[in-house]
Every structure is written in C-alpha cells, then in structure tokens.
Write an enzyme that holds these catalytic residues in place. Structure first.
Site, PDB file in Angstrom:
ATOM      1  N   ASP A  26     -28.307  61.921  13.565  1.00 20.40           N
ATOM      2  CA  ASP A  26     -28.818  62.488  12.319  1.00 20.40           C
ATOM      3  C   ASP A  26     -29.168  61.387  11.315  1.00 20.40           C
ATOM      4  OD1 ASP A  26     -29.047  65.032  10.735  1.00 20.40           O
ATOM      5  OD2 ASP A  26     -27.560  64.033   9.472  1.00 20.40           O
ATOM      6  N   GLU A  54     -33.246  60.955  14.624  1.00 23.61           N
ATOM      7  CA  GLU A  54     -34.002  61.626  13.572  1.00 23.61           C
ATOM      8  C   GLU A  54     -34.401  60.561  12.565  1.00 23.61           C
ATOM      9  OE1 GLU A  54     -33.747  64.943  10.044  1.00 23.61           O
ATOM     10  OE2 GLU A  54     -32.090  63.603  10.404  1.00 23.61           O
TER      11      GLU A  54
HETATM   12  C1  GLC Z   1     -30.729  65.944   8.725  1.00 27.02           C
HETATM   13  C2  GLC Z   1     -30.573  67.326   9.300  1.00 27.02           C
HETATM   14  C3  GLC Z   1     -30.411  68.318   8.179  1.00 27.02           C
HETATM   15  C4  GLC Z   1     -29.189  67.939   7.358  1.00 27.02           C
HETATM   16  C5  GLC Z   1     -29.294  66.500   6.895  1.00 27.02           C
HETATM   17  C6  GLC Z   1     -28.004  66.021   6.323  1.00 27.02           C
HETATM   18  O1  GLC Z   1     -31.906  65.805   8.007  1.00 27.02           O
HETATM   19  O2  GLC Z   1     -31.668  67.635  10.125  1.00 27.02           O
HETATM   20  O3  GLC Z   1     -30.297  69.628   8.664  1.00 27.02           O
HETATM   21  O4  GLC Z   1     -29.090  68.788   6.255  1.00 27.02           O
HETATM   22  O5  GLC Z   1     -29.619  65.628   7.933  1.00 27.02           O
HETATM   23  O6  GLC Z   1     -27.060  65.809   7.337  1.00 27.02           O
END
Ligand code: GLC
Length: 578
Positions: A235, A277
């Site tokens: 993440d 991500e």
């Molecule tokens: C990422 C996730 C999202 C979350 C954020 C904080 O962007 O995809 O859903 O709220 O991280 O962890």
C-alpha cells in the site's frame, strides 16, 4: 589399421557428430529456457476482494474467512489465479482496515487465526494464490506503538513516527485525500508535538528512516510469508519511502528501501511477489521497478488507467495509446498490472482539467459521484450505463493489455454502487450471491453495511446464482474471457506493438512470443467501424478469431475487420489454436 580400431574410431566419430548436430539443433531452435515463463505473475488473473463484504458464515452480519473459504470453488470456477485480499488485521476500521492496530493477527470479526490457516490451505488446494494487502506507511492511532510513542517521549516507539515540535510550514499541504482531509501535520496534546500523517489523521506515518522500523517491516513481511501468502500488494509505496521533512508536496524519496524489501522477500521465498501501489509519472517508474528490475515486480498502471477512462468516455484513443507507449519500457522482469475499477476512487488527477471534465461529464456528472477533487467513486456498470456491449468491451480490453489483469469482486456480475455511503465505501457493498434475503450474503437480520437492494443493480436482479444459470450472463462471459486470456500467454511474455488500423477510435495491439502471435482490437466508439489490419509480410495469411467463429484471410496485405459499436475481437495469427 585393425578392424576393431577402425570400428572404434567410427563409433567415436559418429558419437561426436551426434552431439555436434544436437548442439546446432538446439542453438538453431533457440530453445534456451525463458526465465519469464517461471514467473507466475506474468500470466495470472488477480481478483480483489475484502473478507468483510464477501460472505458471512456465522450470521453476525459481517463477512468472514469461513464464508470466503466456502466460496473458493466459485472463484476457482471463474478461473482466477490469485486473490488480492484487502487488509484483514485488527483495526478500528475508520479507513476500512487500512488503519492497522496489530500487524500480526486476524481481526476477530473475520475469524480466528485458525480460520485464516484453513482458508490458506483450501486456497492452495484450489490452486489459488493469496496476495495480501500490506499497509506499512502508517498504523492506526490505536496501535500500541503509537499509544506509547505519544504518551512517553522516552519510549522506544517515539522515533517510530514522524514528529515536529513546531508546526511545519507545509502543515496543510500534500494531503492524500484533499477535500476530506484538512492537514498532514496534526498537533497531539499527549505528545506535545505535531505528527505527520499523509492520510487521515488517525493514520500516523511510520518513520522509515529509523532502522528499527525497517527491521519491524521485515518481521511483518516474513511473518505473513510464513503463513503462506504468495506476495504483497504494498500500500501507498511513494509515501512509505518519502521524507516528509523535505517537504510534504514534493518530498525526496528513499528508493533504496524498495530494493531492501525485495531482497528480503525474495530471500525468504523465491517466487514471492511485490505488487506496488504507486501512482507516479512515467519518468519515475524506473525508480520503483529498479534500473535492473530489482525493486517491485509489478505495479498498477494508474497513469494509463486515467487515459483508458478518458478513452472510454470520449472515444478518443490517442492519449491512451500514448500512455501505453510512455509506460512501455520496463526493466528486467517487471510488469504492469492493469485494472478498470478498484476499491478506491478512479484517480483522474493526471489528466488536464479539460480532459477530466469530459470524464466527469460522461461518468460522474453529479457532485456526489466525485471525490477528492480528482476522481469518481462509482462502479463500472453504472458508469457505463449498464450497457452490456460496452461492459464487455471494457473488460475484454483490460484482459488484453500488456500486463496482469486485476478484476474487482462483483464486477463479473455487473454490480452497482451505493452513493449514499460515504467516500469510497460506495463501491464496497456486500457481494450479491442470490436473490434471497440479504442477497445470500448473511443470515443476520441486518448486514454490517447495506446491500444494494433496489433498481437495476439490486440483488434481486444481479446475483451470482441467477447468472450462473444463464449461459449469456456477464458472469459466464467473464469466465470465458478468462479462459481465452489464459490461452494467450503471449500477452504476459511477449513483445507488443500498437498496430495502426486507420481509425482513431480503435485500439489494436499485437503480441509476439516465440514465433506465435495474437492480436486484439477494441472499438471505443458507439458507432460500428471498419478497420484494416496490416498483415506482416509473408507470415500472416490468416487470422482466427478466439471470440467468434470466424477466420479472415489477408487480401492486398491487409485484414479487413468489421467491429460493431463498442465491438472487440481477439485473433490468433496463423492457426485457431496455439
Ligand atoms: C491506499 C489504499 C486506500 C487507503 C490508503 C491508506 O491508497 O488503496 O484504500 O485508504 O492507501 O492506507
């Protein structure tokens, strides 16, 4: 020379000749093993889901591991290879589990560690891998580390977070959720200091400059690998590695940290995956993949995704083609993951204002459909007007893009959203299994989150049981499409080019791998189109559709293909089978 010596020499010679011809044959056929074929993520279909919204087994209203385990056969039959499991550790769930309060357990709402182990065992039996969402950038403010850090300056956890005695000048800059979130530095009375949080204020950022935090991150990775996961959806990567003190808006990054994660994960488990991500610009990709492909194995192509939606909204494919080309060159074994919708908003932040407005107009015209000044918080089916042809075209496209396709639970049924729910929860409603009470999701009177129960997306109409029985359903179409995707390993392994077909609304891609080729064409316009695919000299005489029962023969160096409005087709060159 005696006869026995002659015979002996002849035998030697023929032996040498045999080995020589074997070596030349091997070299000529270029049969050297391709390391990429060993890499499971190169041709795998990923399905993203949350335990809480998938299936409730004990009637308390919330989905759990036992419920999910019971539906592994559904996922197996759909043909997916891996589950991307949203965070399931203990959490106050103010950000739906992305606010972790204990990295080493299973949230009791979802079951026991035993239920998790059973799920992992059954998933393995179904040949389904599990990729776990891992939130390392921040913890919940309820995590014992933060509780100690804020109350005791001398605690060993103090320096696990990012503090400032004074309010930094950019205290209200660099928010991940603009519009909803007001600041990135918040004063904490207990700590008598400001702490940094890239996301909501209940998510204090961990300090990755601190070697103790880095060690702990490895503990966490090692722990879950030991529980049997095949890898991590990491993440918020750009924020794990940023240095907030160098500015919240344009911080410097510790890219080397990604190499550190990769080395650790790979030493522990050779084929473990890091799927990152990181919504970054094309010129930064090499930092995330590593010059030699030694950082993240794969990343979501957020950049191309925005132009994809622009293309779907306007029929103009050129910017999407450019985005694909700008993100084409990946080092080593790195590969993109492609998706349409995920659990968050569609982020359109990289489009020009004019482009973004066009997407808003088409897919999110009402203010309530938009989020964080940059995105749309809707599911795919409502955005595309529940137009079946258009939905098929969009998913066929994702399966045909140069990378790993990631689909979202419920999209295989054409599920809708609930805009009465806050922010991104709109696209996280419970899975619709049957037309019985509460969609067969739970036996409880009241599910923990509302189920879509009205209109064209209500569970009475859209549910897995009904779609299973209907040979023409979107569910059966998706399963078939996954099968076709798997018959085209050229996509994950081969080289690709965009083929010019003379029509601006059509995208054509060709993949070549070890002498085999496939081509996919997608019409982004609602009008039918005629295209001409140039045949590659001498080799392409015929192409065979993998979708429809037809074969096309080249005439005057081109294949003439007719596409319906939002039409699509997949072709194999030279033969109907591989
Ligand atoms: C990422 C996730 C999202 C979350 C954020 C904080 O962007 O995809 O859903 O709220 O991280 O962890």
């Amino acid at each position: 020379m005696p006869l026995t010596t002659k015979l002996f020499l002849m035998k030697r010679l023929s032996c040498c000749f045999f080995f020589f011809s074997l070596i030349t044959q091997v070299l000529a056929q270029n049969t050297a093993p391709d390391i990429n074929e060993e890499l499971w993520y190169k041709n795998c279909v990923i399905y993203s889901l949350e335990v809480g919204t998938f299936r409730d087994s004990n009637g308390d209203g919330t989905g759990d591991f036992e419920g999910l385990t019971g539906q592994l056969s559904y996922l197996d039959a759909l043909g997916i290879d891996a589950i991307w499991l949203a965070p399931f550790q203990s959490s106050p769930k103010l950000d739906d589990g992305y606010d972790v309060a204990n990295y080493y357990d299973v949230d009791p709402q979802y079951g026991s560690p035993g239920d998790f182990a059973e799920f992992m065992y059954q998933a393995r039996k179904h040949n389904i891998r599990v990729i776990m969402d891992l939130v390392l950038n921040h913890t919940s403010d309820q995590h014992p580390w933060f509780k100690q850090a804020r109350t005791d300056k001398n605690s060993r956890y103090r320096n696990w977070y990012v503090w400032s005695e004074e309010r930094p000048q950019d205290w209200n800059k660099g928010m991940a959720f603009p519009g909803v979130q007001k600041e990135t530095w918040t004063y904490d009375k207990k700590a008598s200091a400001y702490y940094f949080h890239r996301f909501y204020k209940f998510q204090p950022d961990l300090n990755f400059e601190n070697p103790d935090v880095r060690n702990e991150a490895q503990r966490i990775l090692g722990f879950w690998l030991n529980q049997g996961v095949s890898g991590f959806r990491l993440d918020a990567v750009p924020f794990i590695i940023d240095l907030p003190k160098t500015g919240a808006e344009k911080p410097e990054h510790m890219y080397e940290l990604i190499s550190e994660f990769r080395r650790f994960v790979q030493w522990r488990q050779g084929d473990a995956l890091i799927l990152g991500e990181a919504n970054v610009m094309p010129d930064e990709n090499k930092e995330y993949f590593g010059e030699n492909g030694d950082r993240m194995h794969t990343m979501f192509n957020f950049y191309a995704n925005q132009y994809l939606f622009y293309g779907l909204a306007t029929g103009e494919v050129e910017p999407f083609k450019k985005a694909l080309t700008d993100t084409k060159k990946n080092p080593g074994t790195a590969q993109w993951a492609y998706f349409l919708r995920n659990h968050d908003e569609i982020d359109l932040g990289r489009l020009t204002e004019e482009q973004r407005n066009k997407v808003y107009q088409a897919f999110g015209p009402e203010e309530n459909m938009q989020l964080y000044d940059r995105g749309i918080r809707r599911r795919l089916a409502p955005m595309l007007g529940n137009n079946r042809q258009r939905l098929e075209m969009a998913y066929s496209l994702v399966f045909s893009l140069p990378g790993t396709p990631v689909i979202r639970y419920g999209d295989e049924l054409g599920m809708g959203d609930d805009l009465r729910l806050p922010e991104r929860i709109a696209v996280r409603t419970p899975m619709q299994w049957t037309n019985e009470k509460n969609a067969g999701f739970t036996a409880a009177e009241k599910p923990f989150r509302p189920i879509i129960s009205e209109g064209e997306f209500g569970y009475q109409k859209i549910n897995a049981a009904a779609e299973r029985q209907d040979p023409h359903s979107l569910l059966n179409w998706t399963a078939n499409m996954i099968r076709i995707r798997k018959e085209c390993p050229e996509i994950g392994l081969g080289d690709w080019q965009i083929v010019e077909v003379g029509v601006p609304e059509v995208l054509a891609i060709r993949y070549n791998y070890q002498g085999k080729s496939v081509m996919m064409v997608h019409n982004f316009s609602k009008e039918p189109k005629q295209i001409q695919i140039p045949a590659q000299a001498n080799t392409d005489k015929e192409i065979f559709s993998l979708i429809k029962n037809n074969k096309l023969t080249a005439a005057n160096g081109v294949f003439k293909v007719s596409l319906a409005g939002y039409g699509y087709n997949w072709f194999r060159v030279g033969s109907a089978i591989r």
